[in-house]
Design a protein around this motif. Structure first.
Motif, PDB file in Angstrom:
ATOM      1  N   UNK A  22       0.842  -1.189   0.000  1.00  0.00           N
ATOM      2  CA  UNK A  22       0.000   0.000   0.000  1.00  0.00           C
ATOM      3  C   UNK A  22       0.882   1.246   0.000  1.00  0.00           C
ATOM      4  N   UNK A  23       0.257   2.391  -0.136  1.00  0.00           N
ATOM      5  CA  UNK A  23       1.010   3.641  -0.170  1.00  0.00           C
ATOM      6  C   UNK A  23       1.472   4.052   1.222  1.00  0.00           C
ATOM      7  N   UNK A  24       0.787   3.555   2.257  1.00  0.00           N
ATOM      8  CA  UNK A  24       1.147   3.913   3.628  1.00  0.00           C
ATOM      9  C   UNK A  24       2.462   3.249   4.006  1.00  0.00           C
ATOM     10  N   UNK A  25       3.334   4.006   4.605  1.00  0.00           N
ATOM     11  CA  UNK A  25       4.614   3.464   5.025  1.00  0.00           C
ATOM     12  C   UNK A  25       5.472   4.569   5.581  1.00  0.00           C
ATOM     13  N   UNK A  26       6.696   4.261   5.861  1.00  0.00           N
ATOM     14  CA  UNK A  26       7.596   5.260   6.404  1.00  0.00           C
ATOM     15  C   UNK A  26       8.896   4.630   6.853  1.00  0.00           C
ATOM     16  N   UNK A  27       9.533   5.330   7.768  1.00  0.00           N
ATOM     17  CA  UNK A  27      10.800   4.865   8.299  1.00  0.00           C
ATOM     18  C   UNK A  27      10.696   4.857   9.813  1.00  0.00           C
ATOM     19  N   UNK A  28      11.142   3.775  10.437  1.00  0.00           N
ATOM     20  CA  UNK A  28      11.143   3.660  11.887  1.00  0.00           C
ATOM     21  C   UNK A  28      12.502   3.144  12.318  1.00  0.00           C
ATOM     22  N   UNK A  30      15.355   3.845  11.342  1.00  0.00           N
ATOM     23  CA  UNK A  30      16.240   3.579  10.228  1.00  0.00           C
ATOM     24  C   UNK A  30      15.774   2.493   9.279  1.00  0.00           C
ATOM     25  N   UNK A  31      14.678   1.813   9.582  1.00  0.00           N
ATOM     26  CA  UNK A  31      14.181   0.734   8.732  1.00  0.00           C
ATOM     27  C   UNK A  31      12.934   1.198   7.986  1.00  0.00           C
ATOM     28  N   UNK A  32      12.874   0.894   6.702  1.00  0.00           N
ATOM     29  CA  UNK A  32      11.680   1.200   5.923  1.00  0.00           C
ATOM     30  C   UNK A  32      10.596   0.183   6.241  1.00  0.00           C
ATOM     31  N   UNK A  33       9.359   0.654   6.304  1.00  0.00           N
ATOM     32  CA  UNK A  33       8.240  -0.259   6.514  1.00  0.00           C
ATOM     33  C   UNK A  33       7.086   0.147   5.608  1.00  0.00           C
ATOM     34  N   UNK A  34       6.293  -0.837   5.226  1.00  0.00           N
ATOM     35  CA  UNK A  34       5.121  -0.635   4.372  1.00  0.00           C
ATOM     36  C   UNK A  34       4.015  -1.582   4.817  1.00  0.00           C
ATOM     37  N   UNK A  35       2.780  -1.128   4.697  1.00  0.00           N
ATOM     38  CA  UNK A  35       1.645  -2.015   4.914  1.00  0.00           C
ATOM     39  C   UNK A  35       1.458  -2.856   3.667  1.00  0.00           C
ATOM     40  N   UNK A  36       1.030  -4.081   3.845  1.00  0.00           N
ATOM     41  CA  UNK A  36       0.755  -4.962   2.718  1.00  0.00           C
ATOM     42  C   UNK A  36      -0.676  -5.477   2.830  1.00  0.00           C
ATOM     43  N   UNK A  37      -1.391  -5.452   1.713  1.00  0.00           N
ATOM     44  CA  UNK A  37      -2.765  -5.934   1.667  1.00  0.00           C
ATOM     45  C   UNK A  37      -2.817  -7.227   0.871  1.00  0.00           C
ATOM     46  N   UNK A  38      -3.742  -8.110   1.249  1.00  0.00           N
ATOM     47  CA  UNK A  38      -3.891  -9.385   0.564  1.00  0.00           C
ATOM     48  C   UNK A  38      -4.548  -9.173  -0.800  1.00  0.00           C
ATOM     49  N   UNK A  39      -4.022  -9.853  -1.816  1.00  0.00           N
ATOM     50  CA  UNK A  39      -4.664  -9.813  -3.134  1.00  0.00           C
ATOM     51  C   UNK A  39      -5.949 -10.625  -3.094  1.00  0.00           C
ATOM     52  N   UNK A  40      -5.850 -11.844  -2.622  1.00  0.00           N
ATOM     53  CA  UNK A  40      -7.002 -12.735  -2.510  1.00  0.00           C
ATOM     54  C   UNK A  40      -7.155 -13.139  -1.048  1.00  0.00           C
ATOM     55  N   UNK A  41      -8.384 -13.127  -0.527  1.00  0.00           N
ATOM     56  CA  UNK A  41      -8.548 -13.569   0.861  1.00  0.00           C
ATOM     57  C   UNK A  41      -8.212 -15.046   0.997  1.00  0.00           C
ATOM     58  N   UNK A  42      -7.705 -15.467   2.154  1.00  0.00           N
ATOM     59  CA  UNK A  42      -7.346 -16.879   2.323  1.00  0.00           C
ATOM     60  C   UNK A  42      -8.589 -17.767   2.284  1.00  0.00           C
ATOM     61  N   UNK A  43      -8.403 -18.974   1.814  1.00  0.00           N
ATOM     62  CA  UNK A  43      -9.497 -19.941   1.742  1.00  0.00           C
ATOM     63  C   UNK A  43      -9.635 -20.592   3.110  1.00  0.00           C
ATOM     64  N   UNK A  44     -10.841 -20.567   3.644  1.00  0.00           N
ATOM     65  CA  UNK A  44     -11.072 -21.169   4.951  1.00  0.00           C
ATOM     66  C   UNK A  44     -11.077 -22.681   4.838  1.00  0.00           C
ATOM     67  N   UNK A  45     -10.505 -23.322   5.822  1.00  0.00           N
ATOM     68  CA  UNK A  45     -10.461 -24.781   5.844  1.00  0.00           C
ATOM     69  C   UNK A  45     -11.843 -25.311   6.220  1.00  0.00           C
TER      70      UNK A  45
END
Length: 114
Positions: A22-28, A30-45
């Protein structure tokens, strides 16, 4: 991936999860971080009836009624009930803090003993 548990070999294929940054992110620190969103939701067992040492049980989300699986009824809580619960918890915490500070000051003055 081949795994072994107590002498029994089995194949384990972990699910592959595809993500999109995602576009949200930053530096904490000294380390870069970004949010990640799922492309497809997981299949429930699927829910399964299992047995361990003669005792029947089921995977989470089901309740056994004489060996027959049935869905748990979802409990809905209104926003007013949530707000009331939070307010009462906050008041209890505040009251406990005040009492502990009052007791500490009383012991420092010598009015109360431990």
């Amino acid at each position: 991936m081949k795994l072994t548990y107590r002498g029994i070999q089995y194949d384990y294929n972990p699910p592959k999860v595809e993500t999109v940054e995602s576009k949200a992110g930053g530096k904490y620190r000294g380390w870069d971080w970004r949010f990640r969103n799922l492309k497809n939701p997981p299949v429930l067992q699927p829910r399964v009836n299992l047995q361990y040492r003669g005792v029947r049980y089921q995977t989470p989300g089901t309740v056994a009624n004489n060996g027959v699986a049935s869905e748990k009824a979802p409990t809905l809580v209104s926003s007013q009930d949530k707000a009331r619960s939070r307010m009462s918890k906050q008041q209890r915490v505040l009251k406990n803090r005040q009492l502990s500070m009052l007791y500490r000051s009383a012991t420092e003055v010598g009015l109360a003993t431990r």
